[in-house]
Design a protein around this motif. Structure first.
Motif, PDB file in Angstrom:
ATOM      1  N   THR A 312      11.173 -24.387 -11.464  1.00 20.19           N
ATOM      2  CA  THR A 312      11.533 -25.816 -11.471  1.00 20.19           C
ATOM      3  C   THR A 312      11.209 -26.479 -10.144  1.00 20.19           C
ATOM      4  N   THR A 313      10.254 -25.947  -9.423  1.00 21.35           N
ATOM      5  CA  THR A 313       9.863 -26.588  -8.170  1.00 21.35           C
ATOM      6  C   THR A 313       9.017 -27.820  -8.449  1.00 21.35           C
ATOM      7  N   HIS A 314       9.026 -28.732  -7.500  1.00 17.73           N
ATOM      8  CA  HIS A 314       8.227 -29.947  -7.651  1.00 17.73           C
ATOM      9  C   HIS A 314       6.748 -29.620  -7.740  1.00 17.73           C
ATOM     10  N   GLU A 315       6.301 -28.647  -6.961  1.00 17.42           N
ATOM     11  CA  GLU A 315       4.888 -28.273  -6.962  1.00 17.42           C
ATOM     12  C   GLU A 315       4.433 -27.811  -8.337  1.00 17.42           C
ATOM     13  N   ALA A 316       5.305 -27.070  -9.032  1.00 21.22           N
ATOM     14  CA  ALA A 316       4.936 -26.536 -10.342  1.00 21.22           C
ATOM     15  C   ALA A 316       5.011 -27.583 -11.444  1.00 21.22           C
ATOM     16  N   LEU A 317       5.925 -28.537 -11.292  1.00 21.37           N
ATOM     17  CA  LEU A 317       6.207 -29.464 -12.398  1.00 21.37           C
ATOM     18  C   LEU A 317       5.680 -30.870 -12.184  1.00 21.37           C
ATOM     19  N   VAL A 318       4.965 -31.124 -11.081  1.00 23.81           N
ATOM     20  CA  VAL A 318       4.551 -32.490 -10.789  1.00 23.81           C
ATOM     21  C   VAL A 318       3.641 -33.067 -11.879  1.00 23.81           C
ATOM     22  N   GLY A 319       2.849 -32.213 -12.519  1.00 15.19           N
ATOM     23  CA  GLY A 319       1.969 -32.697 -13.581  1.00 15.19           C
ATOM     24  C   GLY A 319       2.495 -32.455 -14.969  1.00 15.19           C
ATOM     25  N   ARG A 329       8.745 -29.598 -18.957  1.00  7.06           N
ATOM     26  CA  ARG A 329       9.470 -30.181 -17.836  1.00  7.06           C
ATOM     27  C   ARG A 329       8.516 -30.910 -16.902  1.00  7.06           C
ATOM     28  N   GLN A 330       9.047 -31.935 -16.249  1.00  9.30           N
ATOM     29  CA  GLN A 330       8.271 -32.638 -15.228  1.00  9.30           C
ATOM     30  C   GLN A 330       9.218 -33.241 -14.202  1.00  9.30           C
ATOM     31  N   ILE A 331       8.748 -33.299 -12.962  1.00  8.03           N
ATOM     32  CA  ILE A 331       9.450 -33.993 -11.892  1.00  8.03           C
ATOM     33  C   ILE A 331       8.563 -35.133 -11.418  1.00  8.03           C
ATOM     34  N   VAL A 332       9.114 -36.362 -11.405  1.00  8.23           N
ATOM     35  CA  VAL A 332       8.364 -37.536 -10.949  1.00  8.23           C
ATOM     36  C   VAL A 332       9.169 -38.206  -9.846  1.00  8.23           C
ATOM     37  N   THR A 333       8.767 -37.990  -8.608  1.00  9.20           N
ATOM     38  CA  THR A 333       9.419 -38.644  -7.481  1.00  9.20           C
ATOM     39  C   THR A 333       8.839 -40.041  -7.305  1.00  9.20           C
ATOM     40  N   ILE A 334       9.441 -40.794  -6.408  1.00 12.63           N
ATOM     41  CA  ILE A 334       8.925 -42.135  -6.165  1.00 12.63           C
ATOM     42  C   ILE A 334       7.542 -42.084  -5.523  1.00 12.63           C
ATOM     43  N   GLU A 335       7.271 -41.029  -4.753  1.00 13.03           N
ATOM     44  CA  GLU A 335       5.936 -40.863  -4.178  1.00 13.03           C
ATOM     45  C   GLU A 335       4.925 -40.528  -5.260  1.00 13.03           C
ATOM     46  N   ASP A 336       5.329 -39.717  -6.250  1.00 17.09           N
ATOM     47  CA  ASP A 336       4.452 -39.428  -7.390  1.00 17.09           C
ATOM     48  C   ASP A 336       4.155 -40.709  -8.163  1.00 17.09           C
ATOM     49  N   ALA A 337       5.183 -41.538  -8.341  1.00 18.81           N
ATOM     50  CA  ALA A 337       5.002 -42.790  -9.073  1.00 18.81           C
ATOM     51  C   ALA A 337       4.009 -43.695  -8.339  1.00 18.81           C
TER      52      ALA A 337
END
Length: 586
Positions: A312-319, A329-337
């Motif tokens: 569940t790390t950001h690196e693994a789930l960013v895409g 699963r996905q993680i979308v930070t404000i920087e990703d947005a």
């Protein structure tokens, strides 16, 4: 057979001529009768008062008799006889209509035949093929890159998305659900922490249909012409049973009774044709939903050789990634947005507005560790209610939402333009000693000078019966207070000190700990604001104080402090018959 007298025949003939428009003198001359006789018939038989339909019937009858007795008859005579017969039938229907109990069916038999069949309800919420295509194009053209990623994963059985605040997730999933309902006829279920929060979905859906296709969707639930139902539910498990369809669970990391609600919600999408979508900003690792996100719940009670490794790390789930447990699963930070095309933010300004901890939690998708927080997630969840259901005396859209019942205002001012945000809450005090405080409204104000901040407070006083206002008198707050007392002389200036902050925190802990504070479950920002407050040492290092990182360079727990400015109007020991005054230190 009794034959009519010649006088009766003459009277009928004279009447027929009169109704055809002849003058009395002409009738008398033509028929060889005295004019006074015709005048007498006219008066006694009330020729002028006879209904129009009677006059027409008499003329048609005379003409029809004349034609029937004619011999031989021409083709036009037969046509006229048929026409006159149909006119007599029509006049008979008019007489039935004019009689007591007459209906439109007496005039038009087709109406009765039409009404005899089953009624067809007009189709509501209908989209044509052209409108569906236009909706599809408008939907896809409006997306940022990360929202296109969500769209490509729409057929995943389960999606779980950890997201930054204000990146358009609710907006996107409302549009996705509407298009899916129109395209497939599948039901869509929107589950949120409160009914008010769920209706944000409805607002976005109606707005999209109106803007793209000029269609005003009606109903609750919204029922489309193809049979698809769109339901908008709060987090009450009892109200969430019995539905089936795709379901969207908004802010699931902040809901109370997650295990119970999720069990019911998962049952809605048990069939393989349905889809489940969870999305939320992170709360604390202690929340039950974290075990779903991390995979701990899947591995619980399974033998070691059957456990799965869920990354569940950001690196693994960013895409976005379908993990070993088949959850996407996905993680979308404000920087990703921002990298995904969302240019709605100024990240440098947000880093100034929020403390590092708040920025990491709210915008960079990092879970809070509330172990050292004075107000834990569990404490705040006890305050979260469904205001639309539980507060029947509040009408948010009315001119006076709370009528003329008293309210208190707590205000924590900003540092002015370029500084942090200000917080304002409207609190309904208990109606009896030991009762509950209810936060009716909360506002965060950004970029306002002291005059604009005071004016905003003045507008609130126009909508509520305000009996108390508490304002932090530090810095710009002194100027705000000076303007507020011009229209509300009883406004109190709260002078911050370690002792003052300690008493406010103790009061808030007492109120919250006893279950005496309530606010809408959709207001996660208020809960986050309380959770950000921690115990620390004063600048001298000799005294304990409380902070959320408030400096001129960082933001602060504005909504929480604003709420405490209102709560402290009740004495520490609570309101009693002998003690209702404010604390003297203020």
């Amino acid at each position: 057979m009794v034959m009519p007298s010649p006088e009766i025949d003459q009277r009928r003939g004279a009447r027929a001529l009169y109704w055809q428009g002849w003058r009395v003198s002409d009738i008398a001359q033509t028929m060889g009768i005295a004019r006074t006789t015709v005048e007498s018939w006219k008066t006694r038989d009330a020729w002028d008062k006879a209904p129009v339909i009677e006059r027409v019937e008499t003329c048609i009858e005379a003409r029809l008799v004349q034609l029937v007795c004619k011999d031989p008859k021409t083709g036009s005579d037969y046509k006229e006889i048929d026409l006159l017969g149909r006119q007599i039938e029509r006049l008979a229907r008019v007489r039935r209509y004019e009689a007591p109990g007459g209906t439109e069916a007496d005039l038009n038999p087709a109406i009765e035949a039409r009404n005899a069949g089953p009624k067809k309800q007009p189709k509501r919420n209908t989209f044509s093929d052209e409108q569906v295509e236009h909706l599809r194009k408008s939907f896809l053209d409006s997306l940022f890159d990360y929202q296109h990623t969500w769209h490509r994963a729409a057929d995943e059985r389960t999606r779980m998305i950890l997201k930054s605040r204000q990146i358009g997730a609710t907006w996107y999933f409302a549009r996705e659900a509407l298009f899916d309902a129109i395209s497939t006829g599948r039901n869509q279920i929107f589950l949120s922490a409160s009914k008010a929060q769920a209706h944000i979905f409805k607002q976005y859906i109606r707005q999209f249909a109106l803007e793209a296709c000029d269609i005003d969707l009606k109903g609750d639930p919204i029922v489309l012409w193809n049979g698809a139902h769109l339901y908008f539910l709060g987090q009450n498990a009892r109200t969430a049973q019995g539905y089936h369809g795709n379901f969207y669970y908004d802010e699931f990391f902040w809901t109370c009774n997650f295990e119970e609600i999720n069990k019911v919600a998962s049952g809605m999408a048990m069939h393989k044709q349905w889809r489940k979508t969870y999305f939320s900003t992170p709360s604390a690792k202690s929340h039950p939903a974290h075990a779903y996100w991390s995979g701990d719940r899947y591995n619980r009670r399974r033998p070691k050789d059957q456990r799965l490794e869920i990354v569940t790390t950001h690196e693994a789930l960013v895409g976005g990634l379908r993990c070993a447990d088949k959850v996407w699963r996905q993680i979308v930070t404000i920087e990703d947005a921002e990298r995904g095309g969302c240019s709605l933010f100024d990240l440098d300004e947000l880093r100034i507005e929020y403390t590092p901890d708040e920025f990491a939690n709210l915008l960079m998708c990092q879970f809070l560790d509330d172990g050292d927080s004075l107000f834990t997630l569990a404490m705040m969840q006890g305050c979260m209610v469904d205001s639309w259901v539980d507060w029947t005396d509040l009408q948010p859209l009315a001119m006076r939402p709370f009528g003329y019942a008293p309210v208190w205002i707590g205000y924590d001012p900003s540092l002015g333009e370029g500084g942090d945000s200000a917080g304002l809450v409207v609190v309904a005090p208990p109606s009896k000693p030991g009762g509950k405080f209810r936060v009716l409204e909360r506002h965060r104000l950004k970029g306002m000078d002291f005059e604009a901040q005071a004016d905003f407070i003045r507008k609130i006083t126009k909508r509520y019966s305000v009996t108390y206002i508490g304002i932090d008198g530090t810095g710009i707050g002194a100027a705000v207070h000076q303007l507020v007392i011009q229209f509300f002389p009883m406004a109190r200036k709260i002078l911050y000190s370690p002792d003052a902050k300690a008493q406010m925190v103790m009061k808030a802990q007492n109120v919250i700990g006893k279950g005496r504070l309530e606010f809408d479950a959709g207001w996660t920002d208020l809960a986050q604001s309380f959770m950000a407050i921690r115990k620390t040492l004063s600048h001298s290092g000799r005294q304990v104080t409380y902070t959320a990182g408030r400096t001129e360079e960082t933001g602060h727990a504005d909504l929480a402090w604003a709420c405490m400015h209102a709560l402290i109007n009740e004495p520490l020991e609570g309101a009693t018959a002998r003690n209702t005054s404010l604390l003297e230190i203020f």
